[in-house]
Design an enzyme around this catalytic site. Structure first.
Site, mmCIF file in Angstrom:
data_model
loop_
_atom_site.group_PDB
_atom_site.id
_atom_site.type_symbol
_atom_site.label_atom_id
_atom_site.label_comp_id
_atom_site.label_asym_id
_atom_site.label_seq_id
_atom_site.Cartn_x
_atom_site.Cartn_y
_atom_site.Cartn_z
ATOM 1 N N CYS A 12 -26.087 -4.188 -40.780
ATOM 2 C CA CYS A 12 -24.791 -3.519 -40.956
ATOM 3 C C CYS A 12 -23.817 -4.089 -39.936
ATOM 4 O O CYS A 12 -24.052 -5.192 -39.419
ATOM 5 C CB CYS A 12 -24.932 -1.991 -40.855
ATOM 6 S SG CYS A 12 -25.488 -1.409 -39.245
ATOM 7 N N ASN A 15 -25.111 -2.043 -36.040
ATOM 8 C CA ASN A 15 -26.567 -1.869 -35.816
ATOM 9 C C ASN A 15 -26.845 -0.600 -34.999
ATOM 10 O O ASN A 15 -27.791 -0.544 -34.230
ATOM 11 C CB ASN A 15 -27.197 -3.107 -35.148
ATOM 12 C CG ASN A 15 -28.729 -3.132 -35.150
ATOM 13 O OD1 ASN A 15 -29.338 -3.677 -34.249
ATOM 14 N ND2 ASN A 15 -29.356 -2.539 -36.137
ATOM 15 N N CYS A 17 -25.876 2.692 -36.749
ATOM 16 C CA CYS A 17 -25.911 3.804 -37.717
ATOM 17 C C CYS A 17 -26.762 3.455 -38.945
ATOM 18 O O CYS A 17 -27.876 3.943 -39.101
ATOM 19 C CB CYS A 17 -24.497 4.192 -38.158
ATOM 20 S SG CYS A 17 -23.447 4.805 -36.819
ATOM 21 N N ARG A 18 -26.234 2.591 -39.811
ATOM 22 C CA ARG A 18 -26.900 2.398 -41.106
ATOM 23 C C ARG A 18 -28.139 1.525 -41.026
ATOM 24 O O ARG A 18 -29.205 1.895 -41.561
ATOM 25 C CB ARG A 18 -25.908 1.766 -42.113
ATOM 26 C CG ARG A 18 -24.788 2.697 -42.499
ATOM 27 C CD ARG A 18 -23.670 1.948 -43.179
ATOM 28 N NE ARG A 18 -22.983 1.049 -42.250
ATOM 29 C CZ ARG A 18 -22.065 0.173 -42.575
ATOM 30 N NH1 ARG A 18 -21.738 0.046 -43.856
ATOM 31 N NH2 ARG A 18 -21.495 -0.578 -41.669
ATOM 32 N N SER A 19 -28.040 0.344 -40.385
ATOM 33 C CA SER A 19 -29.217 -0.542 -40.418
ATOM 34 C C SER A 19 -30.393 -0.006 -39.595
ATOM 35 O O SER A 19 -31.538 -0.188 -40.017
ATOM 36 C CB SER A 19 -28.855 -1.986 -40.054
ATOM 37 O OG SER A 19 -28.332 -2.105 -38.767
ATOM 38 N N ASP A 128 -20.040 3.184 -44.428
ATOM 39 C CA ASP A 128 -20.058 3.300 -42.971
ATOM 40 C C ASP A 128 -19.758 4.750 -42.570
ATOM 41 O O ASP A 128 -18.674 5.257 -42.862
ATOM 42 C CB ASP A 128 -18.970 2.351 -42.424
ATOM 43 C CG ASP A 128 -18.982 2.265 -40.919
ATOM 44 O OD1 ASP A 128 -19.647 3.111 -40.282
ATOM 45 O OD2 ASP A 128 -18.320 1.366 -40.393
HETATM 46 P P1 4NP Z 1 -22.946 0.808 -38.466
HETATM 47 O O1 4NP Z 1 -21.700 1.736 -38.045
HETATM 48 O O2 4NP Z 1 -22.345 -0.502 -38.912
HETATM 49 O O3 4NP Z 1 -23.575 1.568 -39.599
HETATM 50 O O4 4NP Z 1 -23.820 0.699 -37.253
HETATM 51 C C1 4NP Z 1 -20.727 1.333 -37.134
HETATM 52 C C2 4NP Z 1 -20.957 1.461 -35.797
HETATM 53 C C3 4NP Z 1 -19.971 1.091 -34.898
HETATM 54 C C4 4NP Z 1 -18.768 0.601 -35.354
HETATM 55 C C5 4NP Z 1 -18.555 0.476 -36.708
HETATM 56 C C6 4NP Z 1 -19.535 0.834 -37.604
HETATM 57 N N1 4NP Z 1 -17.755 0.256 -34.415
HETATM 58 O O5 4NP Z 1 -16.646 -0.092 -34.877
HETATM 59 O O6 4NP Z 1 -17.976 0.288 -33.218
#
Ligand code: 4NP
Length: 163
Positions: A12, A15, A17-19, A128
Site C-alpha cells: 500500500c 505500510n 494500515c492496509r498492507s 485508504d
Molecule cells: P496505508 O495508509 O497506505 O494503508 O498504510 C496510509 C498511511 C499513511 C499515509 C497515507 C496512507 N500518510 O499519508 O502518511
C-alpha cells in the site's frame, strides 16, 4: 526446512494500515491451512514516511478484535529486489498499482496485480482508511479477508496443486 515455494508481497502507500492488515490476515490463513513452510508473506509501502513504524493503532486494534496480530510488523519501503524476490506483488489500490508498475523492471511487471482481483467482490481497491473514521478499518478487514481467501484458493490451485 523446505524453502517457501510462493512468495507474496502486500503493498500500500504507507505500510501502516492496509498492507500490514493484509499481511497479518493472509498469514493467518496460510497458517490455518498448514502452509507456512510453502507460502511466504511480507508487506511494504511505496512511500517512505513510516519506515520502521508499527502499524497504525487503529489498524492494530481493529485487527486484534478479529484475532489478527499486527504488533510485530514494522513498515518498510518497496525496494528494487522485491520485484525479483516475490512471485505475487499485490497492490491495495490503483495508485499503488501504478507506482509499482513504474518502479518495476518491465519484464517483471506481470507479477504486479490488484489484491482485490482475488476476491469475488466487485470492489477493485481496498480504500485508504488513514484520514477517515473507524468504519474504514472495518471495511479494510472485510475486503482483505475476502481477498485473502480467494488468493489462498488461487495459490493452492495454480501453484501448489493442493486442496
Ligand atoms: P496505508 O495508509 O497506505 O494503508 O498504510 C496510509 C498511511 C499513511 C499515509 C497515507 C496512507 N500518510 O499519508 O502518511
Amino acid at each position: 526446512m523446505q524453502s517457501p515455494q510462493v512468495k507474496v508481497l502486500m503493498v500500500c502507500l504507507g505500510n501502516i494500515c492496509r498492507s500490514p492488515t493484509a499481511h497479518a490476515v493472509f498469514a493467518q490463513r496460510v497458517g490455518a491451512a498448514g502452509l507456512i513452510h510453502r507460502i511466504e508473506v511480507d508487506s511494504a509501502g511505496t512511500g517512505d514516511w513510516h519506515i520502521g513504524h508499527k502499524p497504525d493503532n487503529r489498524a492494530r486494534e481493529a485487527g486484534a478484535r478479529r484475532g489478527y496480530d499486527l504488533d510485530s510488523l514494522r513498515a518498510r519501503q518497496v525496494c528494487a529486489d522485491d520485484f525479483s524476490r516475490f512471485d505475487y506483488i499485490l497492490a491495495m489500490d490503483e495508485n499503488n498499482l501504478r507506482d509499482l508498475q513504474q518502479l518495476s523492471p518491465p519484464q517483471l511487471r506481470h507479477k504486479i496485480r490488484l489484491f482485490m482481483e482475488f476476491s469475488d467482490s466487485k470492489e477493485r481497491a481496498v480504500p485508504d482508511p488513514y484520514y477517515g473514521g473507524p468504519e474504514g478499518f472495518e471495511q479494510v478487514l472485510d475486503l482483505v479477508e475476502a481477498a485473502s481467501d480467494g488468493l489462498l484458493d488461487h495459490i493452492r490451485d495454480t501453484e501448489l496443486r493442493v486442496r
